[in-house]
Design an enzyme around this catalytic site. Structure first.
Site, PDB file in Angstrom:
ATOM      1  N   ASP A  16       0.840  -1.194   0.000  1.00  0.00           N
ATOM      2  CA  ASP A  16       0.000   0.000   0.000  1.00  0.00           C
ATOM      3  C   ASP A  16       0.882   1.254   0.000  1.00  0.00           C
ATOM      4  O   ASP A  16       2.101   1.178  -0.134  1.00  0.00           O
ATOM      5  CB  ASP A  16      -0.964  -0.017   1.194  1.00  0.00           C
ATOM      6  CG  ASP A  16      -0.259  -0.043   2.538  1.00  0.00           C
ATOM      7  OD1 ASP A  16       0.948   0.271   2.610  1.00  0.00           O
ATOM      8  OD2 ASP A  16      -0.921  -0.379   3.529  1.00  0.00           O
ATOM      9  N   GLN A  17       0.258   2.397   0.192  1.00  0.00           N
ATOM     10  CA  GLN A  17       0.974   3.676   0.160  1.00  0.00           C
ATOM     11  C   GLN A  17       2.025   3.771   1.266  1.00  0.00           C
ATOM     12  O   GLN A  17       2.989   4.509   1.143  1.00  0.00           O
ATOM     13  CB  GLN A  17      -0.032   4.827   0.271  1.00  0.00           C
ATOM     14  CG  GLN A  17       0.551   6.169  -0.069  1.00  0.00           C
ATOM     15  CD  GLN A  17      -0.518   7.244  -0.121  1.00  0.00           C
ATOM     16  OE1 GLN A  17      -1.609   7.071   0.402  1.00  0.00           O
ATOM     17  NE2 GLN A  17      -0.200   8.347  -0.751  1.00  0.00           N
TER      18      GLN A  17
END
Length: 140
Positions: A16-17
């Site tokens: 993810d980010q």
């Protein structure tokens, strides 16, 4: 009790980010673990589907202990936690490359007819699978 092992290289697309593995990917890795233990027992999920049998997830749970990151190796350990001839529960532990526990979990399943979703008895329809699961499951 049989414990299967499956190595997975963490891909960038699975993060993810924040740079850690996105939580839903652990469920995909659990599926890879289930497929591996079935193979290790000498069977094949695809063969079940050819016979018109599916094995849906009835319930699933994961507890996150430590994040995994892009480029690391994840090791999925899978075993048969419970089996009663109709329903089965797989247990999972996912480790990082340093053998540190990252995730624990379980998933519950049954085998059903594809056309009706009616449960089938593994004991009656697939006695060889039944016997293998009985031998491989966790002993209380």
């Amino acid at each position: 009790m049989l414990v299967s092992s499956k190595e997975i290289e963490v891909r960038y697309a699975e993060t993810d980010q924040m740079g850690v593995v996105y939580h839903a990917n652990y469920f995909i890795w659990m599926e890879l673990g289930r497929t591996q233990i079935v193979k290790d027992l000498g069977f094949n999920y695809a063969k079940l589907e050819e016979d018109g049998i599916l094995s849906p997830v009835l319930d699933i749970q994961a507890s996150y202990k430590k994040p995994l990151h892009y480029g690391e190796i994840a090791v999925v350990k899978t075993w048969i936690e419970e089996y009663d001839g109709l329903r089965f529960t797989y247990g999972y532990e996912i480790y990082n490359g340093d053998n540190e526990l990252a995730v624990t979990g379980w998933s519950k399943h049954a085998c059903v007819k594809k056309d009706s979703f009616r449960p089938i008895s593994m004991r009656r329809k697939y006695p060889d699978w039944h016997e293998a699961y009985e031998k491989a499951k966790k002993q209380n």
